[in-house]
Design a protein around this motif. Structure first.
Motif, PDB file in Angstrom:
ATOM      1  N   TRP A 112       0.833  -1.198   0.000  1.00 33.40           N
ATOM      2  CA  TRP A 112       0.000   0.000   0.000  1.00 33.40           C
ATOM      3  C   TRP A 112       0.867   1.245   0.000  1.00 33.40           C
ATOM      4  CZ3 TRP A 112      -5.262  -0.337  -0.445  1.00 33.40           C
ATOM      5  CH2 TRP A 112      -5.824  -1.598  -0.228  1.00 33.40           C
ATOM      6  N   ALA A 113       0.495   2.210  -0.832  1.00 32.45           N
ATOM      7  CA  ALA A 113       1.195   3.490  -0.844  1.00 32.45           C
ATOM      8  C   ALA A 113       0.825   4.287   0.397  1.00 32.45           C
ATOM      9  CB  ALA A 113       0.826   4.277  -2.103  1.00 32.45           C
ATOM     10  N   PRO A 114       1.721   5.135   0.901  1.00 31.54           N
ATOM     11  CA  PRO A 114       1.390   5.956   2.071  1.00 31.54           C
ATOM     12  C   PRO A 114       0.147   6.807   1.813  1.00 31.54           C
ATOM     13  CG  PRO A 114       3.739   6.079   1.579  1.00 31.54           C
ATOM     14  CD  PRO A 114       3.100   5.372   0.423  1.00 31.54           C
ATOM     15  N   SER A 117      -4.602   8.554   7.323  1.00 27.67           N
ATOM     16  CA  SER A 117      -5.434   7.513   7.919  1.00 27.67           C
ATOM     17  C   SER A 117      -6.922   7.738   7.679  1.00 27.67           C
ATOM     18  CB  SER A 117      -5.168   7.431   9.422  1.00 27.67           C
ATOM     19  OG  SER A 117      -5.460   8.669  10.046  1.00 27.67           O
ATOM     20  N   ARG A 122      -7.233   4.935  -1.747  1.00 27.76           N
ATOM     21  CA  ARG A 122      -5.910   4.353  -1.500  1.00 27.76           C
ATOM     22  C   ARG A 122      -5.352   3.760  -2.790  1.00 27.76           C
ATOM     23  NH1 ARG A 122      -5.375   3.561   4.225  1.00 27.76           N
ATOM     24  NH2 ARG A 122      -6.846   5.034   5.155  1.00 27.76           N
TER      25      ARG A 122
END
Length: 398
Positions: A112-114, A117, A122
């Motif tokens: 997963w890319a940053p 939150s 995503r």
């Protein structure tokens, strides 16, 4: 496994990250034994290299799984798809030629890319890797998710051939369905397939994405350990790790109001739910002169609920900034309500299971309490490295 366990050779740590660890040791015959540990809560690829294991350069390496005794071959990348909280143990042996009866080591990763939150969009990349010295064919990737999630990609998801050391990589954009849950979780599953010889092999790896909501003013947040926070209307959530609140440990997450505690104040909160990470996991009301100075700030008390030990009033009796005294009573139920009342530097803590009848937990005096103190909600899992969630509602103080 018994031979490896009893050979008297110590293992050393090769790598360590948030969700994986690699330990290895060199046997007397020159083989390396490596443990690929997945410390996360979802399946994932854990990888290292023959060079990192201290093995000499070689044309190929035979990887023997010490649990199932199967053997694959690798050109030098040592990897495995490891179950959550699991370990794969391999014996790695340098070979002068490719083992004819061993299939290539092939693994699947989900990266997963940053992202923030609270983001509902995503990006994730699924990678099918041929770690061996021979090609595989008919490689394919797919990604599925929960109902309401939109998954799209412009990447090729099939490859006729993966060359030795090659990868099939597909990047997906995921749009998550909006939710009012404090911590909305969405489970995803990547599937990979390839053919070697007459057999088709299928691999799967999963992961879970959690989306929270920003905590707004006048609240602030602080964590002396790993923690995340969420707010939805009057509901507040804390997902926190932490070994304990009690001396000499002071690890917690908190949503707090600076300077809100004072003589004559009354604070109440409803605890809707609490993760049972440990019978001593704690969640409730925290007061101290400076809530951001864990382990140091005096005027410290915590009125909390625990899954297995009822309701506690913990306080710092000697002013060193650490909790060292405790009153306890009752059996935990959910929902529960907590109430803290201050008169001068004397505090009384109560609990209720119906928001009507209040039961005294304890009354204590804190001479080190400042005239105004930070007041907040707190949570700790009482299990270092394990995250527990507590959901609160109707937090009020006056």
């Amino acid at each position: 496994m018994l031979g490896v366990d009893q050979d008297g050779i110590d293992a050393r740590r090769i790598s360590d990250d948030a969700e994986g660890q690699v330990f290895a040791k060199t046997e007397q015959n020159g083989d390396a034994v490596v443990g690929l540990f997945n410390t996360g809560s979802a399946p994932r690829e854990v990888a290292t290299t023959a060079q990192a294991l201290g093995l000499p350069s070689s044309r190929d390496y035979a990887l023997t799984d010490l649990w199932n005794h199967g053997t694959t071959e690798s050109a030098g990348r040592i990897a495995a798809d490891v179950p959550p909280h699991g370990v794969v143990l391999l014996r790695v042996h340098p070979t002068r030629q490719v083992a004819g009866d061993a299939a290539p080591s092939v693994t699947l990763a989900l990266n997963w890319a940053p992202a923030a939150s609270d983001s509902t969009t995503r990006t994730v990349t699924a990678v099918l890797s041929d770690n061996g010295s021979r090609p595989v064919t008919n490689a394919a990737l797919d990604l599925t998710g929960p109902d309401g999630a939109t998954i799209s990609t412009t990447s090729p998801t099939h490859a006729r051939t993966l060359k030795p050391g090659g990868t099939l990589s597909a990047t997906y954009t995921v749009a998550l369905k909006p939710s009012e849950d404090l911590f909305a979780t969405s489970a995803f599953r990547a599937a990979g397939a390839y053919r070697f010889g007459p057999a088709t092999t299928h691999l799967t790896v999963g992961d879970t994405i959690t989306v929270d909501h920003p905590v707004g003013a006048p609240y602030r947040t602080f964590a002396s350990t790993t923690a995340s926070f969420s707010q939805s209307g009057t509901r507040l959530g804390i997902r926190a790790q932490g070994a304990d609140l009690y001396t000499p440990v002071d690890e917690y997450g908190t949503i707090y109001l600076p300077g809100a505690e004072h003589d004559g104040s009354t604070t109440t909160v409803k605890i809707d739910s609490q993760a049972d990470t440990n019978v001593w996991a704690k969640a409730g009301i925290m007061v101290r002169n400076d809530i951001t100075k864990a382990g140091a700030s005096p005027g410290y008390l915590a009125l909390v609920e625990t899954p297995g030990n009822g309701y506690l009033l913990d306080w710092d009796s000697d002013g060193d900034g650490q909790l060292d005294s405790q009153d306890s009573t009752g059996t935990a139920t959910y929902p529960s309500w907590l109430k803290l009342v201050r008169h001068g530097t004397t505090y009384s803590g109560y609990y209720s299971t119906d928001d009507a009848t209040w039961n005294l937990v304890g009354t204590i005096t804190l001479p080190t309490a400042a005239a105004t103190q930070d007041m907040g909600l707190t949570a700790t899992s009482h299990a270092a490295g394990t995250t527990g969630e507590t959901d609160f509602d109707s937090f009020t103080t006056d």
